[in-house]
Design a protein around this motif. Structure first.
Motif, PDB file in Angstrom:
ATOM      1  N   CYS A 106       0.832  -1.202   0.000  1.00 30.48           N
ATOM      2  CA  CYS A 106       0.000   0.000   0.000  1.00 30.48           C
ATOM      3  C   CYS A 106       0.869   1.255   0.000  1.00 30.48           C
ATOM      4  CB  CYS A 106      -0.932  -0.003   1.212  1.00 30.48           C
ATOM      5  SG  CYS A 106      -2.089   1.382   1.257  1.00 30.48           S
ATOM      6  N   LYS A 110       1.209   4.115  -2.954  1.00 33.07           N
ATOM      7  CA  LYS A 110       1.015   5.541  -2.700  1.00 33.07           C
ATOM      8  C   LYS A 110       2.214   6.351  -3.200  1.00 33.07           C
ATOM      9  CE  LYS A 110      -2.100   5.111   1.277  1.00 33.07           C
ATOM     10  NZ  LYS A 110      -2.262   5.310   2.740  1.00 33.07           N
ATOM     11  N   TRP A 237      -3.865  -2.092 -14.149  1.00 35.81           N
ATOM     12  CA  TRP A 237      -4.481  -1.051 -13.348  1.00 35.81           C
ATOM     13  C   TRP A 237      -3.469   0.057 -13.074  1.00 35.81           C
ATOM     14  CZ3 TRP A 237      -8.392  -2.628  -9.024  1.00 35.81           C
ATOM     15  CH2 TRP A 237      -9.439  -3.374  -9.587  1.00 35.81           C
ATOM     16  N   THR A 240      -3.633   4.607  -8.909  1.00 32.10           N
ATOM     17  CA  THR A 240      -4.867   5.108  -8.284  1.00 32.10           C
ATOM     18  C   THR A 240      -5.906   4.005  -8.167  1.00 32.10           C
ATOM     19  OG1 THR A 240      -4.483   7.349  -9.127  1.00 32.10           O
ATOM     20  CG2 THR A 240      -6.734   6.792  -8.495  1.00 32.10           C
ATOM     21  N   GLU A 241      -6.052   3.221  -9.220  1.00 32.09           N
ATOM     22  CA  GLU A 241      -7.019   2.113  -9.187  1.00 32.09           C
ATOM     23  C   GLU A 241      -6.592   1.044  -8.187  1.00 32.09           C
ATOM     24  OE1 GLU A 241      -8.730   2.225 -13.762  1.00 32.09           O
ATOM     25  OE2 GLU A 241      -6.808   1.231 -13.360  1.00 32.09           O
ATOM     26  N   LEU A 243      -5.024   1.378  -5.438  1.00 35.47           N
ATOM     27  CA  LEU A 243      -5.281   1.785  -4.057  1.00 35.47           C
ATOM     28  C   LEU A 243      -6.702   1.468  -3.618  1.00 35.47           C
ATOM     29  CD1 LEU A 243      -3.376   5.184  -3.806  1.00 35.47           C
ATOM     30  CD2 LEU A 243      -2.871   3.074  -2.554  1.00 35.47           C
ATOM     31  N   ARG A 244      -7.600   1.259  -4.568  1.00 38.24           N
ATOM     32  CA  ARG A 244      -8.984   0.914  -4.240  1.00 38.24           C
ATOM     33  C   ARG A 244      -9.212  -0.591  -4.242  1.00 38.24           C
ATOM     34  NH1 ARG A 244     -10.006   5.584  -7.715  1.00 38.24           N
ATOM     35  NH2 ARG A 244     -10.507   4.205  -9.469  1.00 38.24           N
ATOM     36  N   HIS A 245      -8.165  -1.359  -4.509  1.00 36.48           N
ATOM     37  CA  HIS A 245      -8.326  -2.817  -4.536  1.00 36.48           C
ATOM     38  C   HIS A 245      -8.522  -3.340  -3.119  1.00 36.48           C
ATOM     39  CE1 HIS A 245      -7.422  -7.080  -5.111  1.00 36.48           C
ATOM     40  NE2 HIS A 245      -7.635  -6.889  -6.400  1.00 36.48           N
ATOM     41  N   GLU A 249      -7.075  -2.893   1.609  1.00 35.48           N
ATOM     42  CA  GLU A 249      -7.906  -2.410   2.702  1.00 35.48           C
ATOM     43  C   GLU A 249      -7.285  -2.796   4.046  1.00 35.48           C
ATOM     44  OE1 GLU A 249     -11.838  -3.885   2.220  1.00 35.48           O
ATOM     45  OE2 GLU A 249     -12.298  -2.595   0.510  1.00 35.48           O
TER      46      GLU A 249
END
Length: 333
Positions: A106, A110, A237, A240-241, A243-245, A249
């Motif tokens: 992660c 970033k 991906w 940015t994409e 980071l939403r995977h 989380e």
């Protein structure tokens, strides 16, 4: 900033990295040094790094030129990372644990998102260029970095995307491929490809295959890897994409043992180029000696066992791949 050079903590083809101490503040820093006449890449790295401000990119502390005996030396001063490299950690442990790999990934993503927002392609993302700090990891070694669209190719072949190995292009999607390879390395402690041989370069470039996913990782991790390791660049991906995977989380978990107790201290000195200098601060040198005493065998690798291809203009696919295959001292981590 006046500073005192300490022990060597890493090597590259033309540069060495030393731990050092600021004579005024006592801050421990890292100094990457090269002979001035051979420092073009290092000067470019300093220029890029000086314009960045991101908690997931190693911090810039300035640059200068010193005299080391009869030699002029260019020095890039950076934030010091006490934990060494992710590659070392993964190799020693046989792969970091799942939650740590997720959190580190992660933070790397970033950092990549920030670089890409600035129009910068890292071009050499891998575990030995990810440094462990007290709060997690930071991307380092921008010696191959370039502006998006620049006609140059660089990096480490085992982490190159297929289009890069073919000499066609190197852009943001290429960094994402390298991210997937780095996650495999982080999770297993091994290279993303099983064989460090010239045939593997051809395989990366032309087979349409992707590295094998580790069996022990979670299904979410495998799905994340599948979004990074797509042969067609446009299908990967973006940072940015990613980071939403769902894999990322809850990745900002409490600091793991890798960041503190295991890595307390610094890096040990390794046999390398010795740079003589005027070191007048007794207290600073003592601090460096103490740092060496409490450290293990962690180090910043900076490419001491691999070949980085820098400043290579685009060539036709056959010629570029052949150049990779015929490097006399072609080695891989």
């Amino acid at each position: 900033m006046e500073w005192t050079r300490g022990h060597i903590i890493g090597h590259g083809a033309t540069a060495a990295v030393s731990a050092a101490t600021s004579r005024k503040s006592g801050e421990i820093i890292a100094v990457k040094s090269a002979e001035l006449q051979r420092s073009k890449a290092l000067q470019r790295e300093a220029e890029i790094l000086s314009g960045l401000d991101c908690p997931y990119i190693i911090g810039f502390r300035g640059c200068d030129v010193t005299r080391e005996g009869d030699t002029a030396v260019f020095n890039l001063k950076m934030e010091y990372a006490p934990g060494g490299t992710v590659a070392d950690a993964a190799r020693r442990l046989g792969g970091v644990d799942g939650p740590t790999a997720r959190r580190y990934t992660c933070q790397i993503v970033k950092g990549l998102k920030y670089l890409h927002s600035k129009g910068i392609v890292h071009c050499d993302l891998k575990g030995s260029n990810i440094l462990i700090c007290d709060g997690g990891v930071k991307i380092a070694d921008l010696g191959c970095a370039k502006a998006a669209g620049a006609a140059a190719i660089g990096g480490t072949p085992m982490y190159m995307a297929p289009e890069v190995a073919r000499g066609e292009d190197q852009g943001f999607p290429s960094d994402v491929w390298s991210l997937g390879c780095t996650l495999i390395q982080m999770s297993t402690g091994k290279s993303p490809w099983p064989d460090a041989a010239a045939a593997t370069v051809r395989r990366i470039a032309f087979s349409g295959e992707v590295p094998e996913f580790p069996e022990a990782v979670s299904e979410l991790c495998k799905d994340f890897l599948s979004k990074c390791l797509r042969v067609v660049p446009a299908e990967r991906w973006t940072a940015t994409e990613l980071l939403r995977h769902p894999f990322l989380e809850e990745s900002e978990s409490p600091t793991s043992v890798l960041d503190r107790s295991v890595w307390a201290g610094g890096e040990s000195c390794e046999d390398s180029v010795h740079m003589d200098g005027e070191y007048s601060s007794e207290s600073a040198m003592q601090r460096m000696k103490e740092l060496g005493k409490i450290s293990g065998d962690e180090k910043w690798e900076w490419g001491h066992s691999w070949i980085t291809v820098r400043e290579v203009n685009f060539v036709n696919s056959e010629k570029w791949t052949q150049e990779l295959l015929t490097l006399d001292n072609f080695q891989f981590l």
